[in-house]
Scaffold this motif. Structure first.
Motif, PDB file in Angstrom:
ATOM      1  N   ARG A  13       0.835  -1.214   0.000  1.00 52.21           N
ATOM      2  CA  ARG A  13       0.000   0.000   0.000  1.00 52.21           C
ATOM      3  C   ARG A  13       0.859   1.249   0.000  1.00 52.21           C
ATOM      4  NH1 ARG A  13      -3.405  -1.045   4.676  1.00 52.21           N
ATOM      5  NH2 ARG A  13      -2.387   0.815   5.410  1.00 52.21           N
ATOM      6  N   LEU A  14       1.925   1.247   0.794  1.00 49.31           N
ATOM      7  CA  LEU A  14       2.836   2.390   0.849  1.00 49.31           C
ATOM      8  C   LEU A  14       3.411   2.679  -0.538  1.00 49.31           C
ATOM      9  CD1 LEU A  14       4.629   4.475   2.398  1.00 49.31           C
ATOM     10  CD2 LEU A  14       6.280   2.598   2.682  1.00 49.31           C
ATOM     11  N   ASN A  15       3.913   1.643  -1.190  1.00 52.08           N
ATOM     12  CA  ASN A  15       4.523   1.844  -2.499  1.00 52.08           C
ATOM     13  C   ASN A  15       3.495   2.168  -3.583  1.00 52.08           C
ATOM     14  OD1 ASN A  15       7.333   1.727  -2.016  1.00 52.08           O
ATOM     15  ND2 ASN A  15       7.112  -0.437  -1.580  1.00 52.08           N
ATOM     16  N   ASP A  16       2.281   1.658  -3.449  1.00 49.42           N
ATOM     17  CA  ASP A  16       1.215   2.042  -4.377  1.00 49.42           C
ATOM     18  C   ASP A  16       0.865   3.522  -4.224  1.00 49.42           C
ATOM     19  OD1 ASP A  16       0.971  -0.399  -5.630  1.00 49.42           O
ATOM     20  OD2 ASP A  16      -0.739  -1.057  -4.425  1.00 49.42           O
ATOM     21  N   SER A  17       0.804   3.987  -2.995  1.00 49.96           N
ATOM     22  CA  SER A  17       0.509   5.407  -2.749  1.00 49.96           C
ATOM     23  C   SER A  17       1.597   6.294  -3.323  1.00 49.96           C
ATOM     24  CB  SER A  17       0.369   5.672  -1.251  1.00 49.96           C
ATOM     25  OG  SER A  17      -0.693   4.934  -0.722  1.00 49.96           O
ATOM     26  N   LEU A  18       2.839   5.905  -3.108  1.00 48.68           N
ATOM     27  CA  LEU A  18       3.942   6.678  -3.676  1.00 48.68           C
ATOM     28  C   LEU A  18       3.899   6.652  -5.201  1.00 48.68           C
ATOM     29  CD1 LEU A  18       6.882   5.810  -1.283  1.00 48.68           C
ATOM     30  CD2 LEU A  18       5.831   8.041  -1.645  1.00 48.68           C
ATOM     31  N   CYS A  19       3.468   5.541  -5.769  1.00 42.22           N
ATOM     32  CA  CYS A  19       3.364   5.433  -7.222  1.00 42.22           C
ATOM     33  C   CYS A  19       2.338   6.433  -7.762  1.00 42.22           C
ATOM     34  CB  CYS A  19       2.991   4.016  -7.625  1.00 42.22           C
ATOM     35  SG  CYS A  19       2.820   3.810  -9.401  1.00 42.22           S
ATOM     36  N   ARG A  20       1.217   6.578  -7.071  1.00 42.84           N
ATOM     37  CA  ARG A  20       0.214   7.558  -7.507  1.00 42.84           C
ATOM     38  C   ARG A  20       0.776   8.972  -7.430  1.00 42.84           C
ATOM     39  NH1 ARG A  20      -3.049   3.685  -5.544  1.00 42.84           N
ATOM     40  NH2 ARG A  20      -3.264   4.352  -3.408  1.00 42.84           N
ATOM     41  N   LEU A  21       1.514   9.271  -6.354  1.00 40.95           N
ATOM     42  CA  LEU A  21       2.149  10.577  -6.220  1.00 40.95           C
ATOM     43  C   LEU A  21       3.128  10.806  -7.366  1.00 40.95           C
ATOM     44  CD1 LEU A  21       2.905  13.152  -4.536  1.00 40.95           C
ATOM     45  CD2 LEU A  21       4.651  11.716  -3.465  1.00 40.95           C
ATOM     46  N   VAL A  22       3.935   9.805  -7.647  1.00 39.21           N
ATOM     47  CA  VAL A  22       4.929   9.896  -8.713  1.00 39.21           C
ATOM     48  C   VAL A  22       4.251  10.085 -10.071  1.00 39.21           C
ATOM     49  CG1 VAL A  22       6.626   8.501  -9.986  1.00 39.21           C
ATOM     50  CG2 VAL A  22       6.797   8.719  -7.520  1.00 39.21           C
ATOM     51  N   SER A  23       3.105   9.457 -10.270  1.00 32.06           N
ATOM     52  CA  SER A  23       2.372   9.611 -11.529  1.00 32.06           C
ATOM     53  C   SER A  23       1.978  11.068 -11.743  1.00 32.06           C
ATOM     54  CB  SER A  23       1.118   8.739 -11.537  1.00 32.06           C
ATOM     55  OG  SER A  23       1.467   7.393 -11.483  1.00 32.06           O
ATOM     56  N   TRP A  24       1.461  11.698 -10.699  1.00 32.45           N
ATOM     57  CA  TRP A  24       1.095  13.106 -10.804  1.00 32.45           C
ATOM     58  C   TRP A  24       2.337  13.975 -10.952  1.00 32.45           C
ATOM     59  CZ3 TRP A  24      -3.391  14.666 -12.238  1.00 32.45           C
ATOM     60  CH2 TRP A  24      -4.506  13.888 -11.965  1.00 32.45           C
ATOM     61  N   LEU A  25       3.396  13.610 -10.272  1.00 35.47           N
ATOM     62  CA  LEU A  25       4.641  14.361 -10.372  1.00 35.47           C
ATOM     63  C   LEU A  25       5.201  14.321 -11.792  1.00 35.47           C
ATOM     64  CD1 LEU A  25       6.482  16.001  -8.542  1.00 35.47           C
ATOM     65  CD2 LEU A  25       7.754  13.918  -8.071  1.00 35.47           C
ATOM     66  N   THR A  26       5.007  13.211 -12.458  1.00 35.07           N
ATOM     67  CA  THR A  26       5.453  13.084 -13.845  1.00 35.07           C
ATOM     68  C   THR A  26       4.714  14.083 -14.732  1.00 35.07           C
ATOM     69  OG1 THR A  26       5.914  10.749 -13.491  1.00 35.07           O
ATOM     70  CG2 THR A  26       5.756  11.477 -15.764  1.00 35.07           C
ATOM     71  N   LEU A 149      12.849   2.271   0.907  1.00 32.94           N
ATOM     72  CA  LEU A 149      11.693   1.741   0.180  1.00 32.94           C
ATOM     73  C   LEU A 149      12.025   0.416  -0.505  1.00 32.94           C
ATOM     74  CD1 LEU A 149      10.276   5.023  -1.411  1.00 32.94           C
ATOM     75  CD2 LEU A 149       9.245   3.658   0.432  1.00 32.94           C
ATOM     76  N   MET A 150      13.217   0.336  -1.087  1.00 33.58           N
ATOM     77  CA  MET A 150      13.622  -0.907  -1.741  1.00 33.58           C
ATOM     78  C   MET A 150      13.814  -2.024  -0.727  1.00 33.58           C
ATOM     79  SD  MET A 150      13.583  -0.619  -5.007  1.00 33.58           S
ATOM     80  CE  MET A 150      14.639  -1.913  -5.633  1.00 33.58           C
ATOM     81  N   LEU A 151      14.358  -1.698   0.447  1.00 30.59           N
ATOM     82  CA  LEU A 151      14.488  -2.711   1.505  1.00 30.59           C
ATOM     83  C   LEU A 151      13.117  -3.199   1.950  1.00 30.59           C
ATOM     84  CD1 LEU A 151      17.355  -1.292   3.744  1.00 30.59           C
ATOM     85  CD2 LEU A 151      17.343  -3.483   2.547  1.00 30.59           C
ATOM     86  N   LEU A 152      12.203  -2.277   2.164  1.00 28.24           N
ATOM     87  CA  LEU A 152      10.853  -2.673   2.573  1.00 28.24           C
ATOM     88  C   LEU A 152      10.185  -3.545   1.505  1.00 28.24           C
ATOM     89  CD1 LEU A 152       9.445   0.598   4.193  1.00 28.24           C
ATOM     90  CD2 LEU A 152       9.973  -1.571   5.336  1.00 28.24           C
ATOM     91  N   GLN A 153      10.285  -3.110   0.250  1.00 30.46           N
ATOM     92  CA  GLN A 153       9.655  -3.906  -0.804  1.00 30.46           C
ATOM     93  C   GLN A 153      10.369  -5.243  -0.962  1.00 30.46           C
ATOM     94  OE1 GLN A 153       6.713  -2.942  -2.247  1.00 30.46           O
ATOM     95  NE2 GLN A 153       6.706  -5.070  -2.880  1.00 30.46           N
ATOM     96  N   GLY A 154      11.684  -5.257  -0.768  1.00 30.96           N
ATOM     97  CA  GLY A 154      12.431  -6.513  -0.808  1.00 30.96           C
ATOM     98  C   GLY A 154      11.959  -7.475   0.268  1.00 30.96           C
ATOM     99  N   ILE A 155      11.690  -6.955   1.455  1.00 30.15           N
ATOM    100  CA  ILE A 155      11.170  -7.791   2.544  1.00 30.15           C
ATOM    101  C   ILE A 155       9.790  -8.328   2.176  1.00 30.15           C
ATOM    102  CG2 ILE A 155      10.314  -7.708   4.933  1.00 30.15           C
ATOM    103  CD1 ILE A 155      12.702  -5.720   5.447  1.00 30.15           C
ATOM    104  N   ALA A 156       8.951  -7.464   1.614  1.00 30.63           N
ATOM    105  CA  ALA A 156       7.612  -7.910   1.196  1.00 30.63           C
ATOM    106  C   ALA A 156       7.720  -8.997   0.127  1.00 30.63           C
ATOM    107  CB  ALA A 156       6.794  -6.726   0.678  1.00 30.63           C
TER     108      ALA A 156
END
Length: 177
Positions: A13-26, A149-156
């Motif tokens: 969920r954290l990384n999905d939320s950041l992805c939405r932010l990044v989409s708008w930032l793009t 973030l990469m460590l967290l996603q790596g753990i997931a």
């Protein structure tokens, strides 16, 4: 098992939320870039801060979006054999790759960049360009955020792939685990 699933769900969920932010930032980055070009070539006006803001946004898009890219399995992968493997074998390869490469490399990035970023914060480092953004320390902080973030996603990913291996083993042996 429920704790593992909730950890994985939280990280995803954290990384999905950041992805939405990044989409708008793009989108914002494209608009600012267009504005820079129109101002420069249409009106002979330019601001270093505006140009640097595009660089900052590009860094945020890349560094905040990497973990989501890993999550949705769109990262670069040399998969000469991988795509032909069974789901269980793919999960085993992913566990091995996460433990041997992903986690150690990101721990290294975190450790190596910590002093670099903290020194920048101590100085409240700003742009060397006249009229540039006084936020270089924030830009450099993205390195630490990226590694975390990469460590967290790596753990997931590790937890999900271990569960896949266990599920496949349990179903093939016919017993409970």
């Amino acid at each position: 098992m429920a704790v593992t699933q909730s950890i994985v769900h939280f990280i995803n969920r954290l990384n999905d939320s950041l992805c939405r932010l990044v989409s708008w930032l793009t989108l914002v980055m494209v608009i600012v870039t267009l504005l820079i070009v129109v101002l420069r070539y249409g009106f002979d006006i330019g601001w270093i801060a505006m140009q640097e803001s595009v660089m900052y946004m590009h860094a945020m898009v890349f560094l905040l979006g990497c973990a989501h890219t890993l999550r949705v399995n769109e990262h670069v992968r040399v998969d000469i054999f991988y795509r032909g493997f069974s789901a269980q074998k793919q999960a085993k390869v992913d566990v091995f790759g996460t433990l041997l490469f992903l986690l150690p490399v990101n721990i290294f990035v975190l450790l190596i960049s910590y002093n670099y970023v903290s020194m920048s914060w101590t100085l409240l480092e700003s742009s060397q360009e006249a009229g540039g953004l006084p936020l270089v320390f924030l830009l450099k902080s993205l390195m630490l955020i990226f590694a975390l973030l990469m460590l967290l996603q790596g753990i997931a990913e590790l937890l999900m792939n271990i569960a896949k291996v266990k599920d496949a083993s349990a179903s093939s042996s016919g017993g409970d685990y």
